[in-house]
Design a protein around this motif. Structure first.
Motif, short mmCIF file in Angstrom:
data_model
loop_
_atom_site.label_atom_id
_atom_site.label_comp_id
_atom_site.label_asym_id
_atom_site.label_seq_id
_atom_site.Cartn_x
_atom_site.Cartn_y
_atom_site.Cartn_z
N TRP A 101 110.09 17.85 15.27
CA TRP A 101 110.14 19.29 15.52
C TRP A 101 111.54 19.87 15.41
O TRP A 101 111.70 21.09 15.35
CB TRP A 101 109.60 19.62 16.90
CG TRP A 101 108.16 19.27 17.12
CD1 TRP A 101 107.25 18.88 16.18
CD2 TRP A 101 107.47 19.28 18.37
NE1 TRP A 101 106.03 18.64 16.77
CE2 TRP A 101 106.13 18.87 18.11
CE3 TRP A 101 107.83 19.58 19.69
CZ2 TRP A 101 105.17 18.77 19.12
CZ3 TRP A 101 106.88 19.48 20.68
CH2 TRP A 101 105.56 19.08 20.40
N SER A 129 108.42 23.13 13.69
CA SER A 129 107.42 22.14 13.27
C SER A 129 106.72 22.60 11.99
O SER A 129 106.63 23.80 11.70
CB SER A 129 106.38 21.91 14.37
OG SER A 129 105.51 23.02 14.47
N GLU A 151 103.47 22.33 11.38
CA GLU A 151 102.21 23.02 11.70
C GLU A 151 102.43 24.47 12.14
O GLU A 151 101.64 25.36 11.81
CB GLU A 151 101.46 22.25 12.79
CG GLU A 151 100.89 20.93 12.33
CD GLU A 151 101.88 19.78 12.41
OE1 GLU A 151 101.50 18.64 12.11
OE2 GLU A 151 103.06 20.03 12.77
N ILE A 171 102.95 26.48 9.03
CA ILE A 171 101.69 26.66 8.32
C ILE A 171 100.87 27.77 8.98
O ILE A 171 100.34 28.67 8.32
CB ILE A 171 100.88 25.35 8.30
CG1 ILE A 171 101.55 24.33 7.36
CG2 ILE A 171 99.43 25.60 7.86
CD1 ILE A 171 100.93 22.94 7.43
N CYS A 172 100.78 27.71 10.31
CA CYS A 172 99.91 28.64 11.02
C CYS A 172 100.42 30.07 11.00
O CYS A 172 99.63 31.01 11.16
CB CYS A 172 99.72 28.17 12.46
SG CYS A 172 98.65 26.72 12.59
N GLU A 228 101.82 23.53 20.10
CA GLU A 228 101.83 22.66 18.93
C GLU A 228 100.47 21.99 18.72
O GLU A 228 100.05 21.78 17.58
CB GLU A 228 102.94 21.62 19.06
CG GLU A 228 104.34 22.20 18.97
CD GLU A 228 104.68 22.76 17.60
OE1 GLU A 228 104.02 22.38 16.61
OE2 GLU A 228 105.60 23.59 17.51
N PHE A 288 98.43 24.58 16.98
CA PHE A 288 98.80 24.69 15.57
C PHE A 288 98.21 23.54 14.76
O PHE A 288 97.74 23.73 13.64
CB PHE A 288 100.32 24.71 15.42
CG PHE A 288 101.00 25.86 16.09
CD1 PHE A 288 100.37 27.09 16.21
CD2 PHE A 288 102.28 25.72 16.61
CE1 PHE A 288 100.99 28.16 16.83
CE2 PHE A 288 102.91 26.79 17.22
CZ PHE A 288 102.27 28.01 17.33
N ARG A 289 98.26 22.36 15.33
CA ARG A 289 97.67 21.21 14.62
C ARG A 289 96.17 21.40 14.44
O ARG A 289 95.62 21.14 13.38
CB ARG A 289 97.96 19.92 15.40
CG ARG A 289 97.50 18.67 14.69
CD ARG A 289 97.78 17.44 15.52
NE ARG A 289 97.31 16.24 14.85
CZ ARG A 289 97.02 15.11 15.46
NH1 ARG A 289 97.17 15.01 16.77
NH2 ARG A 289 96.60 14.07 14.79
N SER A 341 95.54 24.05 11.74
CA SER A 341 95.86 23.53 10.41
C SER A 341 94.76 22.60 9.91
O SER A 341 94.32 22.69 8.75
CB SER A 341 97.19 22.76 10.45
OG SER A 341 98.25 23.61 10.81
N LEU A 342 94.28 21.71 10.78
CA LEU A 342 93.23 20.78 10.39
C LEU A 342 91.90 21.51 10.19
O LEU A 342 91.12 21.17 9.28
CB LEU A 342 93.08 19.68 11.44
CG LEU A 342 94.22 18.67 11.50
CD1 LEU A 342 94.06 17.74 12.70
CD2 LEU A 342 94.29 17.86 10.21
#
Length: 206
Positions: free
Chosen positions: A20, A96, A98, A101-102, A188, A191-192, A195-196
């Motif tokens: 991170w 990070s 993720e 991405i988010c 976080e 966010f993960r 993303s998934l």
């Protein structure tokens, strides 16, 4: 009691290990009686020493610093958060994958967090809540990001202790080190999850 700088350095090593705070990215701060300690600019986050922190007051004036050390360029963001959230004593800003991405999933400056049980740890007690995280535009001049946050927080406080800067990074805060770390970990996790969920075509938001 551990020195605040030692606690910040330990947190930085933890976040570096999680990917991170790679390179010199990110910044951390903790309140002291007359202001706050913040990471100095351009220092590797896995090797921070006491001299790698600068003390500022809430107007941005330097109170303590080793020669050659400058406060993080993003100290203005920390100052805004401490002014608007007096209960905040620790702030973590990380970069990070993720989170970045988010930021692309945000609409009108808001990212809908997934309606997970985990949000209880962010102060949201409802089952399957509809909660938005504020997302701010990135600017080359960090002072403009801080000004945007100042305006937004004066108008409306976020429901959760955090804010995202688009394609830049996540900032979370708390009443102490444990709370700030806990909040950051939960963001976080969200966010993960998002993303998934997008990767697997599940939508991700409610």
């Amino acid at each position: 009691m551990m020195d605040l700088r030692a606690e910040l350095a330990a947190a930085a090593r933890d976040f570096y290990g999680r990917g991170w705070m790679l390179g010199t990215a990110g910044n951390l701060s903790a309140r002291r009686e007359d202001g706050f300690w913040i990471t100095a600019s351009g220092r590797p986050k896995d090797r921070l020493q006491q001299e790698d922190f600068v003390a500022l007051d809430l107007d941005g004036r330097v109170l303590e610093a080793v020669a050659g050390r400058r406060p993080s360029a993003e100290s203005s963001i920390h100052r805004v958060i401490y002014r608007h959230f007096p209960e905040a004593r620790v702030i973590f800003h990380v970069h990070s994958v993720e989170a970045n991405i988010c930021g692309n999933f945000a609409r009108d400056g808001r990212l809908r967090l997934p309606p997970l049980e985990m949000l209880k740890g962010l102060g949201i007690p409802d089952a399957e809540p509809r909660v938005d995280l504020p997302v701010f535009a990135n600017h080359v001049e960090v002072a403009q990001i801080a000004a945007d946050m100042d305006t937004a927080f004066a108008r409306e406080k976020p429901a959760v202790p955090g804010a995202l800067i688009h394609l830049h990074g996540m900032t979370a805060w708390g009443r102490d080190f444990d709370a700030a770390r806990h909040h950051l970990e939960l963001f976080e996790y969200c966010f993960r999850y998002l993303s998934l969920a997008r990767l697997h075509g599940l939508g991700g938001e409610s």
